[in-house]
Structures are given as structure tokens and as C-alpha cells.
Design an enzyme around this catalytic site. Structure first.
Site, PDB file in Angstrom:
ATOM      1  N   SER A  27       0.823  -1.207   0.000  1.00 35.99           N
ATOM      2  CA  SER A  27       0.000   0.000   0.000  1.00 35.99           C
ATOM      3  C   SER A  27       0.860   1.261   0.000  1.00 35.99           C
ATOM      4  CB  SER A  27      -0.907   0.014   1.230  1.00 35.99           C
ATOM      5  OG  SER A  27      -1.593   1.243   1.321  1.00 35.99           O
ATOM      6  N   THR A  79      -9.918  -1.354   4.022  1.00 38.82           N
ATOM      7  CA  THR A  79      -9.931  -1.865   2.650  1.00 38.82           C
ATOM      8  C   THR A  79     -10.402  -3.319   2.638  1.00 38.82           C
ATOM      9  OG1 THR A  79      -8.674  -1.941   0.571  1.00 38.82           O
ATOM     10  CG2 THR A  79      -7.506  -2.598   2.578  1.00 38.82           C
ATOM     11  N   LYS A  83     -14.729  -3.422   4.110  1.00 36.37           N
ATOM     12  CA  LYS A  83     -15.425  -2.153   3.891  1.00 36.37           C
ATOM     13  C   LYS A  83     -16.913  -2.197   4.224  1.00 36.37           C
ATOM     14  CE  LYS A  83     -12.254  -0.373   0.381  1.00 36.37           C
ATOM     15  NZ  LYS A  83     -12.118   0.153  -0.996  1.00 36.37           N
ATOM     16  N   ASP A 119     -13.900   6.673  -1.106  1.00 38.01           N
ATOM     17  CA  ASP A 119     -13.628   5.930  -2.344  1.00 38.01           C
ATOM     18  C   ASP A 119     -14.443   6.463  -3.512  1.00 38.01           C
ATOM     19  OD1 ASP A 119     -11.688   4.104  -1.568  1.00 38.01           O
ATOM     20  OD2 ASP A 119     -13.133   2.587  -0.954  1.00 38.01           O
ATOM     21  N   GLY A 143     -18.023  -6.734  -9.632  1.00 34.65           N
ATOM     22  CA  GLY A 143     -17.847  -6.677  -8.187  1.00 34.65           C
ATOM     23  C   GLY A 143     -18.838  -5.746  -7.520  1.00 34.65           C
ATOM     24  N   ALA A 144     -19.486  -6.240  -6.465  1.00 29.59           N
ATOM     25  CA  ALA A 144     -20.458  -5.432  -5.728  1.00 29.59           C
ATOM     26  C   ALA A 144     -20.100  -5.361  -4.247  1.00 29.59           C
ATOM     27  CB  ALA A 144     -21.858  -6.009  -5.903  1.00 29.59           C
ATOM     28  N   GLY A 145     -18.805  -5.498  -3.964  1.00 29.62           N
ATOM     29  CA  GLY A 145     -18.342  -5.387  -2.586  1.00 29.62           C
ATOM     30  C   GLY A 145     -18.165  -3.927  -2.200  1.00 29.62           C
ATOM     31  N   GLY A 146     -17.237  -3.655  -1.266  1.00 29.41           N
ATOM     32  CA  GLY A 146     -17.037  -2.291  -0.802  1.00 29.41           C
ATOM     33  C   GLY A 146     -16.618  -1.337  -1.899  1.00 29.41           C
ATOM     34  N   GLY A 258      -5.869   2.446 -11.410  1.00 26.99           N
ATOM     35  CA  GLY A 258      -6.400   2.770 -10.093  1.00 26.99           C
ATOM     36  C   GLY A 258      -5.694   3.877  -9.351  1.00 26.99           C
TER      37      GLY A 258
END
Length: 292
Positions: A27, A79, A83, A119, A143-146, A258
Site C-alpha cells: 500500500s 480496505t 469495507k 472511495d 464486483g459489488a463489494g465495498g 487505479g
């Protein structure tokens, strides 16, 4: 404190913050925050709390939050994969965090825990800067996560007409659709179980899954489904060029990595931690130039 002795959970300076997640050793957040604070004359330290270093790491989230808060930290970034699950351990949410159902920044203040989502702002700013002349009528979100929740929110804020969502967890998709449909009446949200056929209908694709990170190598969609008429965005930033991005560029797609989302969300989080406005350009310089 002894339970998490492998982490340095001691208040060492004026402002201590950190990041909780898995696979976060690369990170760039610590150095971005530390150097921005130093430039503003603020003494700040930023620690990584990598759940991969703990047995059954995800189960440690509530205890780890307690320990970090009790140590006097100002807050945390959150992260993958925490999330959404972190919300259960917070006292209050910002309106946007509540609407999209995900938190990436937590502040500790007066014995309360406040959850925010920076985010979506990070993606929104980067997306609208990178893609100024593209068709965004129909988009496929992987993707439908955080991260996916934040990106879906940002895309809808940008005026998207139709968002097709793919996730292995259909229930999670439907929960997100139900939540966002109440806020964005102009956008049609729909779960799609079939990436191949959906790719023939959409203008662009956004990947918010972890597939493409070093820990999860590969591509989240078949390479042959990409064509030059598509645009593609990937929220992963380590590595900065995922296999998906490289394939898309070689196919002739307009792309976005990103980095912009990572920098902009960090700048917003810095303000929440310190009360001071971050210099985004200075944080971007750290992001791109302080690492080999």
C-alpha cells in the site's frame, strides 16, 4: 495489546492512523499520508494492520478496532475485505456511506466511531478527468463489494443510464441495487449472470474485484470479450498495470488505472484525520515517485 504484539499499536506521535485489510504490504497510503502531514508541519504516523498476518484474520476486526481506538488513534482507512463488515462496529455513518453501504475511512472522536466513504469521491474525480469523451450509457461493473458499491455510486452520480452488475454473490448485488435505486432514479441497475453476452451490449467496464492483484492473479473477464470500442477502468493500483489493463490497452481500449482513485480518496481521508486540506498534487507526486 499483547494479542496483537506483531503490530505497533502504540500512540507514537500527535496523530496516529492506519489501514486494516488483507494483502496490504504494498500500500502507498502510509507514505502519502506521512509525507503530506510532514509538508504541513503535522507529526503523523501511519501503520499497516494486515489481516493476512493473523490466523482467521477477518474474525479479528472487532477486537482490532477496539485495541486501536483504545490506543488513542485518530482513525483508520479500511480496505478489502472489511469495507462492508466494519459498518456493524461503528456508531454513525456519513450520508453517502449509508447510501452505498460501505466505509473506507473511520474516525475516532469523543468516544464514538464515525464511518465515511472517500472511495466514491476518489473514483468520481479520476473517472471524469480520465474519460472526458466516452459513451457511458451502458456500463458493466465487476464486483459489488465495498469498492464496487463506491464505484456504482460514483457512476450514478456521473449520470450513468444503465449499470449491469456482476458478482458471484447475487444477494450482495441485489442489496446494492435496492439501496442505490432509492437514490438514483435516473439510473437503471440490473444484476447480470452472464459476462460474455453483457459485454456485447455495454460501452465500458469497471473492475472492482481483487482479481488482478498480486495475491489474486489473472483476469476477471475473458480477454476475447474486449473490443476496441470498449473503455475500461480498473481500481487496482498494485500492480498499477494489471493483466486486464494491459490486455485492454493492447486491444485498443481507452483505459484508466487505479492511481487516481487511490490518490483522491487518500486526500479526502487525510482531511478527515487531520482537519487540514490535503495537497492532492503533492500526494500524487509521492504516489508516483517515492516507490521503485
Amino acid at each position: 495489546m499483547e494479542k496483537y504484539s506483531r503490530f505497533n499499536i502504540t500512540k507514537t506521535t500527535d496523530i496516529n492512523v492506519g489501514l486494516i485489510g488483507t494483502g496490504i504490504q504494498e500500500s502507498r497510503s502510509p507514505l502519502m499520508h506521512i509525507r503530506e502531514a510532514s509538508a504541513q508541519g503535522i507529526k503523523l504516523d501511519y501503520q499497516l494492520f494486515d489481516l493476512d498476518l493473523l490466523d482467521e484474520g477477518h474474525k479479528h476486526l472487532p477486537d482490532l478496532l477496539d485495541t486501536i481506538e483504545q490506543a488513542g488513534y485518530a482513525g483508520l482507512n479500511i480496505t478489502h475485505p472489511c469495507k462492508q463488515s466494519v459498518i456493524d462496529y461503528l456508531d454513525a455513518l456519513s450520508p453517502d456511506a449509508r447510501e452505498l453501504g460501505a466505509v473506507n475511512t473511520v474516525s475516532f472522536h469523543s468516544g464514538k466511531r464515525y464511518g465515511y466513504n472517500t472511495d466514491w469521491q476518489g473514483f468520481y474525480l479520476s473517472f471524469n478527468k480520465s474519460f472526458q469523451d466516452i459513451n457511458t450509457d451502458k456500463v458493466l461493473l465487476l464486483g459489488a463489494g465495498g469498492a464496487g458499491s463506491a464505484v456504482a455510486y460514483a457512476l450514478a452520480k456521473s449520470g450513468l443510464k444503465s449499470l449491469q452488475l456482476f458478482d458471484l454473490d447475487e444477494t450482495r448485488v441485489n442489496t446494492l441495487i435496492s439501496r442505490l435505486s432509492k437514490t438514483f432514479e435516473h439510473t437503471s441497475f440490473k444484476f447480470t449472470p452472464d459476462i460474455k453476452s453483457t459485454m456485447t451490449l455495454v460501452d465500458g467496464v469497471v473492475n472492482t474485484t481483487p482479481v488482478g492483484m498480486k495475491k489474486y492473479p489473472g483476469m476477471p473477464i475473458p480477454a476475447k470479450t474486449l473490443t476496441a470500442r470498449h473503455w475500461l477502468a480498473d481500481v487496482i493500483y498494485f500492480p498499477l498495470e494489471t493483466e486486464l489493463l494491459k490486455t485492454a490497452r493492447n486491444t485498443g481500449c481507452q483505459t484508466m488505472d487505479g492511481s487516481g482513485m487511490a490518490i483522491n480518496q487518500a486526500a479526502e481521508a487525510f482531511t478527515l484525520f487531520t482537519g487540514k486540506k490535503a495537497d492532492t498534487q503533492r500526494m500524487a507526486h509521492t504516489f508516483f515517485n517515492a516507490f521503485d
